[in-house]
Enzyme design. Structure first.
Site, PDB file in Angstrom:
ATOM      1  N   GLU A   1       8.435  -0.861  11.278  1.00 55.41           N
ATOM      2  CA  GLU A   1       7.289  -1.786  11.272  1.00 55.41           C
ATOM      3  C   GLU A   1       7.719  -3.137  10.697  1.00 55.41           C
ATOM      4  OE1 GLU A   1       5.274  -2.938   8.618  1.00 55.41           O
ATOM      5  OE2 GLU A   1       5.930  -1.793   6.889  1.00 55.41           O
ATOM      6  N   GLY A   2       7.090  -4.185  11.211  1.00 56.32           N
ATOM      7  CA  GLY A   2       7.530  -5.534  10.883  1.00 56.32           C
ATOM      8  C   GLY A   2       6.897  -6.158   9.665  1.00 56.32           C
ATOM      9  N   GLN A   3       5.763  -5.634   9.220  1.00 56.98           N
ATOM     10  CA  GLN A   3       5.026  -6.285   8.131  1.00 56.98           C
ATOM     11  C   GLN A   3       5.804  -6.285   6.818  1.00 56.98           C
ATOM     12  OE1 GLN A   3       1.097  -4.713   7.580  1.00 56.98           O
ATOM     13  NE2 GLN A   3       0.410  -6.448   6.366  1.00 56.98           N
TER      14      GLN A   3
ATOM     15  N   CYS B   1       0.819  -1.207   0.000  1.00 53.73           N
ATOM     16  CA  CYS B   1       0.000   0.000   0.000  1.00 53.73           C
ATOM     17  C   CYS B   1       0.855   1.259   0.000  1.00 53.73           C
ATOM     18  CB  CYS B   1      -0.946   0.011   1.199  1.00 53.73           C
ATOM     19  SG  CYS B   1      -0.127   0.012   2.796  1.00 53.73           S
TER      20      CYS B   1
ATOM     21  N   LYS C   1      -4.885  -9.636   6.915  1.00 56.68           N
ATOM     22  CA  LYS C   1      -3.895  -9.344   7.958  1.00 56.68           C
ATOM     23  C   LYS C   1      -4.097  -7.961   8.558  1.00 56.68           C
ATOM     24  CE  LYS C   1      -0.322 -12.356   6.037  1.00 56.68           C
ATOM     25  NZ  LYS C   1       1.030 -12.422   5.416  1.00 56.68           N
TER      26      LYS C   1
END
Length: 428
Positions: free
Chosen positions: A114-116, A50, A192
Site C-alpha cells: 500500500e502506498g499511504q 493506525c 484522506k
C-alpha cells in the site's frame, strides 16, 4: 552505529493495545522532547499510524537506550513493562535499518504494497526535522528509506492494484452487504481515509453517501473531488440522526475517544433496524460495547486481516523483487556510516596540508616581489590548490571506498602516524 527501533504493529499487538500507544500528530513534538530528555537517547523519529507505532532512535548505549524507550511507552500506555513487552518488538542496528526500508516500501503493511505508508514516513521525517529529533544518522536514514520506497514502487509492480485499508473496508462491506448500490452509507470524517472510502464506494456503485464532519470546509473540499457524485454533507451535530437512517457507517476521524457507543446507538437507532459499522480509526472511534447490540454488526481494523489475506499472495511473490533493492539500500547506508569514521582524519590531513600550502605560497610570493605577486597571485594560488587537491584526491577516494573495516582503520592509523596528525585536537 547504535540505531534501534522499538515498536508494535498490527502483527504484534491488538487494536486495544495499539490505541493506547497511538501518538496524535499534536503530541509528536512533546513525545520527541520527552524521549530526547533520556540520558541515552540522542536522536528520535516517531511513526504513528493506525497500524503501527515505531520509535527510531540513535542511542549512546543499546541496552539502556532501548530500556528508556520502553519505559516511555509503558508510562504513556499506563501498562506494566511485563504487559507491554508482550506486544513490542525491538530491532537493532542493521535489522533496524532494514525494517524502516521495508516499512517505507509497504512490505510491512497490513495491505502489502500500500502506498499511504510512504507519505507517513515522509511526514515522520519532516516532524523529526521540525522538532529537532533528527541528527545526522537518522536524517540520512529516513531520506534513504523514502528513496527506497520510491525505488520499490517504480522498479517493481508491487503497487499495481494494491489496496488500502479503506478499500479493504469497502470490500468487507460488500462481502457482508452483498449489494452496496442499495445501501445508504454514512462516513464520519473527511480526511484522506474518508476520501479513499468515497473513491472505492463509488467504484462499487454506491450512490447514497453522506459525509459527517465537524468542519464544513473539509467536507466541501472532499465533495469537490467527486463533483460527479451527489454527496450529502452534514455537520457533526446531525451525526446520530444521519446514522439512524443509514445501513452502513464508516468511521475515520482523529478522535482520541469513541464517538459511537452502545448508549448512543440504542438511543438513536431503532431495535429492528440492521446497521453495519466499520471503524478504520486507531484509536477506535467505535466503542467495544457496540457489539452487544443485536441489530449492529461492528468491525474494526483488525477484522480486515482476512479480507486483505485473500488479495496478498500475488503481491507477496512480487515483493521478493523488492527485497533485493532493500538489501542494496541497507548496504549503501552502512557504507556511508562506515565512511564517517574517515572524516576526522581526512579533515585533519586536509587542514595540515592547507596550512603548509598557505605558508609556502606566502614565502614564494614574498620572493617574487609585490608587483609580480599582485599581478599573478590568483594564478599561483590556483596552481598550488590544484596540485594539493590532485595529490590528495585518489587516496581519499580509496580510503572512503574501503569496505574492510580493519583495513580502513589500519590506513587511518598509518596516515595519522605518517603526517603526525592530532585527531583529538582537530575534533575537540
Amino acid at each position: 552505529m547504535n540505531i534501534v527501533v522499538v515498536g508494535l504493529s498490527h502483527k504484534t499487538a491488538s487494536v486495544d493495545v495499539r490505541e493506547k500507544l497511538s501518538i496524535p500528530e499534536a503530541q509528536i513534538e512533546e513525545a520527541i522532547s520527552h524521549l530526547r530528555g533520556y540520558p541515552h537517547v540522542e536522536e528520535v523519529a516517531i511513526i504513528s499510524t493506525c497500524n503501527r507505532l515505531e520509535i527510531y532512535s540513535v542511542v549512546k548505549e543499546t541496552e539502556q537506550g532501548v530500556f528508556e524507550i520502553i519505559q516511555f511507552l509503558a508510562e504513556k500506555a499506563n501498562l506494566s513493562l511485563y504487559e507491554l513487552r508482550k506486544s513490542l518488538f525491538t530491532l537493532l542496528h542493521d535489522d533496524a535499518l532494514r525494517h524502516l526500508m521495508r516499512v517505507s516500501a509497504g512490505l510491512e503493511s497490513l495491505v502489502l504494497g500500500e502506498g499511504q505508508i510512504l507519505a507517513q514516513v515522509k511526514t515522520t521525517h519532516k516532524q523529526g526535522q521540525k522538532y529537532k529529533g533528527l541528527g545526522r544518522l537518522l536524517d540520512r536514514l529516513f531520506k534513504q528509506a523514502i528513496s527506497t520506497g520510491k525505488r520499490v514502487r517504480s522498479e517493481t509492480s508491487i503497487g499495481t492494484g494494491a489496496v488500502s485499508i479503506s478499500s479493504a473496508a469497502v470490500e468487507l462491506a460488500q462481502i457482508k452487504a452483498d449489494d452496496l448500490s442499495a445501501c445508504r452509507v454514512a462516513i464520519v470524517g473527511a480526511g484522506k481515509m474518508a476520501c479513499l472510502l468515497v473513491k472505492h464506494l463509488l467504484s462499487k456503485k454506491a450512490t447514497q453517501i453522506s459525509i459527517i464532519n465537524r468542519s464544513h470546509r473539509r467536507s466541501q473540499e472532499l465533495s469537490n473531488k467527486f463533483a460527479h457524485a451527489d454527496l450529502k454533507l452534514h455537520p457533526i451535530s446531525d451525526m446520530m440522526s444521519v446514522i439512524a437512517e443509514s445501513d452502513l457507517v464508516f468511521t475515520s476521524t482523529g478522535a482520541t475517544e469513541p464517538i459511537l457507543t452502545q448508549a448512543k446507538l440504542t438511543e438513536s437507532v431503532p431495535a429492528d433496524h440492521p446497521l453495519m459499522v466499520i471503524d478504520i480509526s486507531v484509536p477506535r472511534n467505535v466503542s467495544a460495547d457496540v457489539s452487544n447490540l443485536e441489530q449492529v454488526q461492528s468491525f474494526n481494523v483488525d477484522d480486515l486481516k482476512a479480507v486483505v489475506a485473500a488479495n496478498q499472495e500475488n503481491r507477496r511473490q512480487i515483493a521478493q523483487e523488492a527485497e533485493g533493492i532493500i538489501e542494496e539500500e541497507v548496504n549503501n547506508y552502512i557504507l556511508w556510516v562506515r565512511s564517517l569514521e574517515t572524516v576526522p582524519t581526512i579533515s585533519c590531513l586536509r587542514s595540515k596540508v592547507e596550512d603548509i600550502r598557505a605558508q609556502e605560497l606566502e614565502k614564494a610570493l614574498s620572493r617574487l616581489g609585490s608587483e609580480f605577486a599582485e599581478k599573478h597571485q590568483e594564478v599561483i594560488e590556483s596552481l598550488s590548490r590544484g596540485i594539493v587537491n590532485k595529490i590528495l584526491h585518489e587516496p581519499m577516494v580509496q580510503l572512503r571506498a574501503q569496505q574492510d573495516i580493519e583495513a580502513r582503520r589500519r590506513c587511518l592509523k598509518s596516515l595519522q602516524m605518517l603526517f603526525d596528525l592530532d585527531i583529538e585536537e582537530q575534533t575537540a
